[in-house]
Design an enzyme around this catalytic site. Structure first.
Site, short mmCIF file in Angstrom:
data_model
loop_
_atom_site.label_atom_id
_atom_site.label_comp_id
_atom_site.label_asym_id
_atom_site.label_seq_id
_atom_site.Cartn_x
_atom_site.Cartn_y
_atom_site.Cartn_z
CE LYS A 1 0.54 26.66 -22.73
NZ LYS A 1 0.64 27.89 -21.93
NE ARG B 1 4.41 23.80 -18.29
CZ ARG B 1 3.13 24.03 -18.63
NH1 ARG B 1 2.48 23.24 -19.44
NH2 ARG B 1 2.54 25.09 -18.14
NE ARG C 1 -7.39 30.40 -16.57
CZ ARG C 1 -6.40 29.77 -17.19
NH1 ARG C 1 -6.55 29.37 -18.44
NH2 ARG C 1 -5.26 29.55 -16.58
NE ARG D 1 -5.36 26.49 -14.60
CZ ARG D 1 -4.60 26.44 -15.68
NH1 ARG D 1 -5.16 26.33 -16.87
NH2 ARG D 1 -3.30 26.51 -15.58
NE ARG E 1 0.28 28.87 -13.91
CZ ARG E 1 -0.93 29.37 -14.16
NH1 ARG E 1 -1.60 30.04 -13.22
NH2 ARG E 1 -1.49 29.19 -15.35
P1 AP5 Z 1 -5.69 30.05 -22.23
O1 AP5 Z 1 -6.08 29.74 -23.62
O2 AP5 Z 1 -6.25 29.24 -21.14
O3 AP5 Z 1 -4.09 30.10 -22.12
P2 AP5 Z 1 -3.07 28.94 -21.85
O4 AP5 Z 1 -1.83 29.31 -22.58
O5 AP5 Z 1 -3.68 27.62 -22.16
O6 AP5 Z 1 -2.86 29.16 -20.30
P3 AP5 Z 1 -2.74 28.12 -19.11
O7 AP5 Z 1 -2.94 28.88 -17.85
O8 AP5 Z 1 -3.55 26.91 -19.37
O9 AP5 Z 1 -1.21 27.77 -19.27
P4 AP5 Z 1 -0.28 27.04 -18.31
O10 AP5 Z 1 0.85 26.69 -19.20
O11 AP5 Z 1 0.08 27.80 -17.10
O12 AP5 Z 1 -1.17 25.83 -17.74
P5 AP5 Z 1 -1.20 24.27 -17.99
O13 AP5 Z 1 -2.57 23.83 -17.77
O14 AP5 Z 1 -0.52 23.90 -19.25
O15 AP5 Z 1 -6.01 31.60 -22.00
C1 AP5 Z 1 -5.86 32.17 -20.72
C2 AP5 Z 1 -6.99 33.19 -20.49
O16 AP5 Z 1 -6.84 34.26 -21.41
C3 AP5 Z 1 -8.39 32.61 -20.70
O17 AP5 Z 1 -9.25 33.15 -19.76
C4 AP5 Z 1 -8.74 33.08 -22.12
O18 AP5 Z 1 -10.12 33.24 -22.30
C5 AP5 Z 1 -8.00 34.39 -22.21
N1 AP5 Z 1 -7.54 34.69 -23.58
C6 AP5 Z 1 -7.06 33.81 -24.50
N2 AP5 Z 1 -6.72 34.44 -25.64
C7 AP5 Z 1 -6.99 35.76 -25.44
C8 AP5 Z 1 -6.85 36.92 -26.26
N3 AP5 Z 1 -6.37 36.86 -27.49
N4 AP5 Z 1 -7.20 38.11 -25.72
C9 AP5 Z 1 -7.69 38.18 -24.45
N5 AP5 Z 1 -7.86 37.12 -23.63
C10 AP5 Z 1 -7.51 35.92 -24.12
O19 AP5 Z 1 -0.28 23.74 -16.79
C11 AP5 Z 1 -0.65 23.90 -15.45
C12 AP5 Z 1 0.35 23.24 -14.53
O20 AP5 Z 1 0.38 21.83 -14.79
C13 AP5 Z 1 1.81 23.69 -14.68
O21 AP5 Z 1 2.08 24.84 -13.93
C14 AP5 Z 1 2.55 22.44 -14.19
O22 AP5 Z 1 2.55 22.40 -12.78
C15 AP5 Z 1 1.70 21.31 -14.69
N6 AP5 Z 1 2.12 20.83 -16.02
C16 AP5 Z 1 1.38 20.88 -17.18
N7 AP5 Z 1 2.07 20.38 -18.21
C17 AP5 Z 1 3.27 20.00 -17.72
C18 AP5 Z 1 4.45 19.44 -18.31
N8 AP5 Z 1 4.52 19.17 -19.63
N9 AP5 Z 1 5.51 19.20 -17.50
C19 AP5 Z 1 5.45 19.46 -16.18
N10 AP5 Z 1 4.39 20.01 -15.56
C20 AP5 Z 1 3.30 20.28 -16.32
MG MG Z 2 -4.09 25.86 -21.02
#
Ligand code: AP5
Ligand code: MG
Length: 187
Positions: free
Chosen positions: A14, A89, A128, A134, A145
């Site tokens: 994402k 979410r 990562r 992280r 998660r």
């Molecule tokens: P990346 O692009 O970072 O993927 P992502 O989908 O953004 O993954 P996240 O870990 O950020 O998602 P998440 O939903 O767990 O975290 P968030 O911060 O939203 O890619 C991941 C890795 O893969 C990178 O190293 C990248 O380089 C690699 N990659 C990408 N594309 C690739 C490809 N094609 N091939 C190979 N490698 C690739 O949320 C974190 C926490 O915050 C949640 O757990 C929750 O506690 C809280 N939170 C956030 N939003 C909310 C909400 N709306 N409601 C409640 N709690 C929330």
């Molecule tokens: Mg992200």
């Protein structure tokens, strides 16, 4: 306005694809995860609350998230559109987003569902975690998660299918190839 929901499991890409979309379409980006991590870094009250949930792989309560989202959205001036990354979410968040946009004469244009097998998600996030450290990128928290995603977040696919906004994106492959598919889906 071009308002995009970028959707998918933890590690589905994402954040990676949002950066490219922002660059090409000139829209604003809201990553609720990034907002929360900045609050934690600055040791704010919100950050302290959020840390407890994030470290356990759990979601922050909807009421809190919805207020944060609206205030970030309203901080953008003369915006061409917004990409919502990591929000909504839960079904209540999706419903609140719809109401918030409607009150501002806006709507979601498209929801992009980045579909990646769990094995690959685990591999990406462990890698990562080793590289950038992280706090929630460790095997135990990643598993939590993924459970939260499968139970609380995944039902949003049906929600957006019902709204006629859903687009499936094959999230396995090169970053450029996936971005090309995203551009086609945006149209
Ligand atoms: P990346 O692009 O970072 O993927 P992502 O989908 O953004 O993954 P996240 O870990 O950020 O998602 P998440 O939903 O767990 O975290 P968030 O911060 O939203 O890619 C991941 C890795 O893969 C990178 O190293 C990248 O380089 C690699 N990659 C990408 N594309 C690739 C490809 N094609 N091939 C190979 N490698 C690739 O949320 C974190 C926490 O915050 C949640 O757990 C929750 O506690 C809280 N939170 C956030 N939003 C909310 C909400 N709306 N409601 C409640 N709690 C929330
Ligand atoms: Mg992200």
């Amino acid at each position: 306005m071009l308002n995009i929901v970028i959707f998918g499991a933890p590690g589905s890409g994402k954040g990676t694809q949002s950066e490219r979309i922002v660059e090409k379409y000139g829209i604003n980006h809201i990553s609720t995860g990034d907002v929360l991590r900045a609050e934690i870094k600055n040791n704010t009250e919100l950050g302290k609350t959020a840390k407890g949930y994030i470290d356990q792989g759990q979601l922050i309560p909807d009421s809190l998230m919805i207020d944060i989202l609206a205030s970030v959205f309203d901080s953008f001036q003369d915006s061409k559109g917004v990409i919502f990354d990591g929000f909504p979410r839960t079904i209540p968040q999706a419903e609140a987003l719809k109401v918030m946009l409607k009150e501002r004469g806006q709507d979601i244009s498209v929801m992009l569902d980045l579909d990646v097998p769990e094995e690959e998600l685990m591999t990406r996030l462990i890698k990562r975690g080793q590289e950038s450290g992280r706090a929630d990128d460790n095997e135990e928290t990643i598993k939590k998660r993924l459970v939260v995603y499968n139970t609380q977040t995944s039902p949003l696919k049906e929600f957006y299918k019902g709204e006629g906004k859903y687009k499936h994106i094959q999230g396995l492959g090169t970053m450029d190839g996936i971005f090309a598919d995203i551009c086609k889906a945006i149209g």
